[in-house]
Design a protein around this motif. Sequence first.
Motif, PDB file in Angstrom:
ATOM      1  N   ILE A  45       0.677  -1.500  -0.121  1.00 47.31           N
ATOM      2  CA  ILE A  45      -0.028  -0.002   0.122  1.00 47.31           C
ATOM      3  C   ILE A  45       0.782   1.077   0.073  1.00 47.31           C
ATOM      4  CG2 ILE A  45      -1.461   1.324   1.527  1.00 47.31           C
ATOM      5  CD1 ILE A  45      -2.890  -1.237   2.266  1.00 47.31           C
ATOM      6  N   LEU A  49       1.072   4.220  -2.969  1.00 46.40           N
ATOM      7  CA  LEU A  49       0.279   5.522  -2.393  1.00 46.40           C
ATOM      8  C   LEU A  49       0.662   6.749  -3.170  1.00 46.40           C
ATOM      9  CD1 LEU A  49      -1.004   5.080   1.243  1.00 46.40           C
ATOM     10  CD2 LEU A  49      -2.322   5.191  -0.738  1.00 46.40           C
ATOM     11  N   VAL A  56       1.298   9.687   3.707  1.00 42.61           N
ATOM     12  CA  VAL A  56       1.325   8.038   3.745  1.00 42.61           C
ATOM     13  C   VAL A  56       1.279   7.764   4.918  1.00 42.61           C
ATOM     14  CG1 VAL A  56       2.717   5.988   3.063  1.00 42.61           C
ATOM     15  CG2 VAL A  56       2.427   7.754   1.526  1.00 42.61           C
ATOM     16  N   ALA A  59      -2.111   8.058   6.567  1.00 40.43           N
ATOM     17  CA  ALA A  59      -2.855   7.021   5.936  1.00 40.43           C
ATOM     18  C   ALA A  59      -2.664   5.603   6.571  1.00 40.43           C
ATOM     19  CB  ALA A  59      -2.736   6.976   4.284  1.00 40.43           C
ATOM     20  N   LYS A 111       8.074   3.457   1.487  1.00 34.99           N
ATOM     21  CA  LYS A 111       7.801   4.815   0.581  1.00 34.99           C
ATOM     22  C   LYS A 111       8.659   4.949  -0.472  1.00 34.99           C
ATOM     23  CE  LYS A 111       5.329   8.527  -0.875  1.00 34.99           C
ATOM     24  NZ  LYS A 111       5.563   8.332  -1.930  1.00 34.99           N
ATOM     25  N   ILE A 193      -6.779   5.092   1.614  1.00 37.11           N
ATOM     26  CA  ILE A 193      -6.127   4.046   0.863  1.00 37.11           C
ATOM     27  C   ILE A 193      -6.561   3.758  -0.590  1.00 37.11           C
ATOM     28  CG2 ILE A 193      -5.498   1.567   0.653  1.00 37.11           C
ATOM     29  CD1 ILE A 193      -4.665   1.908   3.669  1.00 37.11           C
ATOM     30  N   PHE A 196      -6.383   7.002  -2.855  1.00 28.42           N
ATOM     31  CA  PHE A 196      -5.010   7.188  -3.597  1.00 28.42           C
ATOM     32  C   PHE A 196      -4.183   6.155  -3.766  1.00 28.42           C
ATOM     33  CE2 PHE A 196      -6.506  10.828  -0.749  1.00 28.42           C
ATOM     34  CZ  PHE A 196      -6.500  11.966  -1.744  1.00 28.42           C
ATOM     35  N   LEU A 197      -4.656   4.867  -4.058  1.00 28.60           N
ATOM     36  CA  LEU A 197      -3.656   3.953  -4.600  1.00 28.60           C
ATOM     37  C   LEU A 197      -3.571   4.409  -6.130  1.00 28.60           C
ATOM     38  CD1 LEU A 197      -4.795   0.647  -2.895  1.00 28.60           C
ATOM     39  CD2 LEU A 197      -2.532   1.854  -2.899  1.00 28.60           C
TER      40      LEU A 197
END
Length: 269
Positions: A45, A49, A56, A59, A111, A193, A196-197
Amino acid sequence: MALVIAGILITVFKLPMPVINGDTSYIFIMTIMSGAAISILLGIIAWNLRLSKLMVFGAVFLFLYLNYVTQIMEALYFVPGVVTWEVLPTILLQQFVMAIMIAAGVVFLYKRKGPSKSKSLYNRGLLDWIFRIVISIGSYVAFYYLFGRLNAFLFTEGYYLSQIDGLYMPSGNVILVLEIVRSALIVISILPIILFLELPVKKVMILSGLSLFVLGGLLPMLQQIGSLPMVLIITSSVEMFFQFFLTAVVTTLAMHYGDKEIHSEYDFS
């Protein structure tokens, strides 16, 4: 690490905690399994994102903590002998600390570097958003009653009525209010999630549905092996799969319906 550090803080401040009965070796194994599941699902995830590192983190933290809260709420009313109002603040604090540390770890490890891509904003009015969110919340309540009643009729109702292993069946009105609140928290937890995925909609459904089920349903049930009857653990896990997964599917469809009408750009980097 998060579990250990949260436990140390609770011990230092001498906060009340529920009595935990179980094999320490199994608890350790489940801790490792939980960490692995969190790493895999939230890692995927976080990697996909389209948000800045800070967003992030927000989230992932929101997803973790709100799902922890929904689990605690369920235990508070359905297993009152384990989670009591006296220890509730301590458990909420423990999960808050853990969610912060895990979210920070996920962002640090997974990330992607570099600026985030610009993300299209949905040109929708407030009432449109509220309508979509209400549909999503209502879907969980509907799935909860549909699959919950089926499971209770076939397997689990007798365990709750007999109050085996501290189980308890609240009144219908209490359950309705409880599940509406839990449904709202579940939908809010997964909303950033889903929105914005950077993945196709079908993959968003699968990833968000599996994440909700594994972290919010499967792992908590597996942790009860040895404390609850095995038939209840197995059937409740199946029940929660359909509840969580289908809720994620409906929420994804509700949030992305009409995407072709999206316009206006905003940079989240």
